[in-house]
Design an enzyme around this catalytic site. Structure first.
Site, short mmCIF file in Angstrom:
data_model
loop_
_atom_site.label_atom_id
_atom_site.label_comp_id
_atom_site.label_asym_id
_atom_site.label_seq_id
_atom_site.Cartn_x
_atom_site.Cartn_y
_atom_site.Cartn_z
N GLY A 10 0.25 3.23 8.93
CA GLY A 10 1.21 2.93 7.87
C GLY A 10 0.58 3.10 6.50
O GLY A 10 -0.56 2.69 6.30
N ARG A 14 -9.62 8.64 -4.15
CA ARG A 14 -10.27 9.07 -5.40
C ARG A 14 -11.69 8.50 -5.50
O ARG A 14 -12.64 9.22 -5.85
CB ARG A 14 -9.42 8.60 -6.59
CG ARG A 14 -10.04 8.77 -7.96
CD ARG A 14 -9.03 8.25 -8.99
NE ARG A 14 -9.54 8.31 -10.35
CZ ARG A 14 -10.20 7.33 -10.94
NH1 ARG A 14 -10.49 6.22 -10.27
NH2 ARG A 14 -10.59 7.45 -12.20
N ALA A 15 -11.84 7.23 -5.16
CA ALA A 15 -13.16 6.60 -5.28
C ALA A 15 -14.16 7.23 -4.31
O ALA A 15 -15.31 7.50 -4.68
CB ALA A 15 -13.04 5.09 -5.00
N VAL A 16 -13.72 7.49 -3.10
CA VAL A 16 -14.63 8.08 -2.10
C VAL A 16 -15.01 9.51 -2.52
O VAL A 16 -16.18 9.90 -2.44
CB VAL A 16 -13.97 8.09 -0.69
CG1 VAL A 16 -14.84 8.83 0.31
CG2 VAL A 16 -13.70 6.66 -0.22
N CYS A 40 -0.67 9.21 15.62
CA CYS A 40 -1.09 10.32 16.47
C CYS A 40 -1.44 9.82 17.87
O CYS A 40 -2.50 9.25 18.09
CB CYS A 40 -2.32 10.99 15.82
SG CYS A 40 -3.09 12.23 16.85
N GLY A 55 -5.17 0.67 8.98
CA GLY A 55 -5.09 -0.71 9.46
C GLY A 55 -5.73 -0.86 10.83
O GLY A 55 -6.60 -0.07 11.20
N ASP A 56 -5.27 -1.86 11.58
CA ASP A 56 -5.96 -2.19 12.83
C ASP A 56 -5.91 -1.06 13.85
O ASP A 56 -6.88 -0.85 14.58
CB ASP A 56 -5.47 -3.52 13.41
CG ASP A 56 -3.98 -3.56 13.65
OD1 ASP A 56 -3.29 -2.62 13.25
OD2 ASP A 56 -3.51 -4.55 14.23
N ILE A 66 -0.50 -3.00 3.96
CA ILE A 66 0.16 -4.03 3.13
C ILE A 66 0.11 -5.40 3.79
O ILE A 66 0.41 -6.41 3.16
CB ILE A 66 1.64 -3.66 2.81
CG1 ILE A 66 2.47 -3.52 4.09
CG2 ILE A 66 1.72 -2.41 1.96
CD1 ILE A 66 3.97 -3.44 3.83
N ARG A 106 5.17 -7.66 11.07
CA ARG A 106 5.56 -7.78 12.48
C ARG A 106 4.71 -8.84 13.18
O ARG A 106 5.20 -9.63 13.95
CB ARG A 106 5.38 -6.42 13.16
CG ARG A 106 6.46 -6.14 14.16
CD ARG A 106 6.52 -4.66 14.50
NE ARG A 106 7.00 -3.85 13.39
CZ ARG A 106 6.68 -2.57 13.20
NH1 ARG A 106 5.87 -1.97 14.01
NH2 ARG A 106 7.17 -1.92 12.18
N GLY A 125 9.59 -19.12 -5.11
CA GLY A 125 10.15 -20.47 -4.98
C GLY A 125 11.17 -20.57 -3.86
O GLY A 125 12.23 -21.18 -4.02
N LYS A 156 20.67 -31.65 -2.78
CA LYS A 156 22.06 -31.16 -2.68
C LYS A 156 22.49 -30.36 -3.92
O LYS A 156 23.46 -29.64 -3.89
CB LYS A 156 23.02 -32.35 -2.50
CG LYS A 156 22.74 -33.19 -1.26
CD LYS A 156 23.33 -32.54 -0.01
CE LYS A 156 23.02 -33.33 1.26
NZ LYS A 156 21.78 -32.96 1.91
P1 ADP Z 1 -2.39 1.18 11.43
O1 ADP Z 1 -3.73 1.81 11.27
O2 ADP Z 1 -1.64 1.11 10.15
O3 ADP Z 1 -2.44 -0.12 12.20
P2 ADP Z 1 -1.30 2.50 13.85
O4 ADP Z 1 -1.31 1.26 14.70
O5 ADP Z 1 -0.13 3.39 13.95
O6 ADP Z 1 -1.48 2.19 12.30
O7 ADP Z 1 -2.60 3.35 14.24
C1 ADP Z 1 -2.88 4.57 13.58
C2 ADP Z 1 -3.42 5.55 14.56
O8 ADP Z 1 -4.68 5.08 15.10
C3 ADP Z 1 -2.57 5.80 15.80
O9 ADP Z 1 -1.49 6.68 15.55
C4 ADP Z 1 -3.61 6.46 16.71
O10 ADP Z 1 -3.81 7.81 16.38
C5 ADP Z 1 -4.88 5.65 16.37
N1 ADP Z 1 -5.06 4.61 17.39
C6 ADP Z 1 -4.44 3.42 17.49
N2 ADP Z 1 -4.82 2.76 18.61
C7 ADP Z 1 -5.68 3.57 19.25
C8 ADP Z 1 -6.43 3.50 20.48
N3 ADP Z 1 -6.33 2.44 21.29
N4 ADP Z 1 -7.21 4.55 20.81
C9 ADP Z 1 -7.34 5.62 20.00
N5 ADP Z 1 -6.65 5.76 18.85
C10 ADP Z 1 -5.85 4.76 18.47
#
Ligand code: ADP
Length: 327
Positions: free
Chosen positions: A14, A24-26, A76, A105-106, A130, A175, A189, A214
């Site tokens: 996302g 840019r920084a990298v 992907c 992200g994660d 975010i 989520r 608020g 109220k």
């Molecule tokens: P975010 O990084 O924002 O959490 P996603 O959860 O969509 O977004 O993950 C981004 C991408 O990271 C996925 O589309 C995939 O290509 C890769 N990814 C996520 N989980 C795995 C996994 N278990 N093994 C390999 N690649 C992964």
């Protein structure tokens, strides 16, 4: 001396405001250290398709203030397979890219963790989401902008809610994490905040509203999309049925929360972390995310960043604060 000569950079998952400032920084830090820097388009998809573009100082000019990501992003599924990652690795070797900076992200870090271990390939991550739901950084790049976007939108909703004596249920992103709801709810608020971590159901919510002051003309309830009570529309329907005396409206803020010009906080965070990530790579760090904890740069192994939510970030004292302020 580091053996790294050519660094690949990508944004994945996302998007979040401030990703461009991080790119840019990298790029600028790579040029400062006389390294080649290669952009990978559309995240891990671009690794698999060998969609690479050379970057220079000019390619990141005039982007610090822009939302989204100039490198594009994608989800992907092929990267989740061994064959996909083997192809990605071959493309990197063929193009003589010997390290990666990944911004995401994660999910992005889960993939990076697997890939860097599988091929002994140097990777450093930057927290671009975010949601602020990564362990190892007080704030993620994009969170500050997103909560300010929510605050601006809900301030407008408050105007109309106040004029019509309405109760508004406003759904915000998150989520798995209620952090956007919590901070923005305090900022506007809100009369109540529903987040996955607090497990306040509709009956308790209405008890609070009914026993509250109220004389309030308007009421704003902020709901994180992942809350157990259901989305804003489900909650709205339940409330309309049980409490017909209220004039209830629902507003789902949606994707506006991902866009827009990044706040100065996010630009500075992205800039600091971007340079730190590049320099960390040169010092031999790998399989870690660069983050900011108590104003200091820290590197946290990917495997520890992705516990979904830093439990420390939503403490009972935050929830107490919400209760006190909504009196
Ligand atoms: P975010 O990084 O924002 O959490 P996603 O959860 O969509 O977004 O993950 C981004 C991408 O990271 C996925 O589309 C995939 O290509 C890769 N990814 C996520 N989980 C795995 C996994 N278990 N093994 C390999 N690649 C992964």
């Amino acid at each position: 001396m580091s053996k790294i000569k050519n660094i690949g950079i990508l944004t994945s998952g996302g998007d979040s405001p401030g990703m461009n400032a991080a790119i840019r920084a990298v790029v600028r830090a790579s040029l400062y250290h006389n390294l080649k820097i290669t952009g990978v388009l559309r995240g891990y998809e671009g690794l698999i398709q060998a969609d690479f573009i050379p970057m220079d100082g000019k390619s990141v000019a005039n982007i610090i203030q822009r939302g989204g990501t100039i490198l594009k992003t994608a989800r992907c599924d092929a990267f989740k397979t061994k064959e996909g990652r083997v192809l990605a690795h071959k493309n990197l070797v063929d193009s003589e890219i010997d390290a990666l900076v990944v911004i995401g992200g994660d999910g992005t870090f889960t993939g990076a963790d697997i890939f860097s271990k599988e091929f002994d390939f140097p990777i450093i991550g930057l927290p671009g989401t975010i949601d602020n739901d990564l362990v190892g950084t007080d704030f993620t790049i994009g969170y500050d902008t997103a909560i300010n976007t929510v605050v601006n939108a809900v301030d407008k909703i408050r105007d109309t809610a106040e004029s019509h004596d309405r109760l508004f249920i406003v759904e915000v992103m998150g989520r798995d994490s209620g952090l956007i709801a919590l901070r923005s709810g305090i900022g506007v608020g809100a009369e109540a905040i529903l987040i996955p971590e607090a497990k306040v159901g509709v009956p308790e919510l209405m008890h609070r509203i009914e026993t509250g002051r109220k004389d309030k003309a308007s009421k704003i309830i902020i709901v994180a999309e992942g809350d157990e009570a259901g989305g804003a529309y489900v909650i709205g329907e339940t409330l309309k049925e049980k409490f017909p005396k209220y004039d209830i409206r629902v507003s789902v803020l949606g994707h506006i929360q991902r866009g827009g010009s990044p706040s100065c906080m996010d630009r500075v965070l992205a800039s600091r972390l971007g340079v730190a990530a590049l320099e960390g790579l040169l010092e031999g760090k790998t399989d870690v995310m660069a983050g900011l904890v108590n104003k200091e740069i820290v590197f946290t192994p990917f495997s520890q960043t992705i516990k979904h939510i830093d439990a420390e970030k939503i403490t009972p004292s935050w929830l107490k604060l919400v209760e006190i302020l909504s009196m």
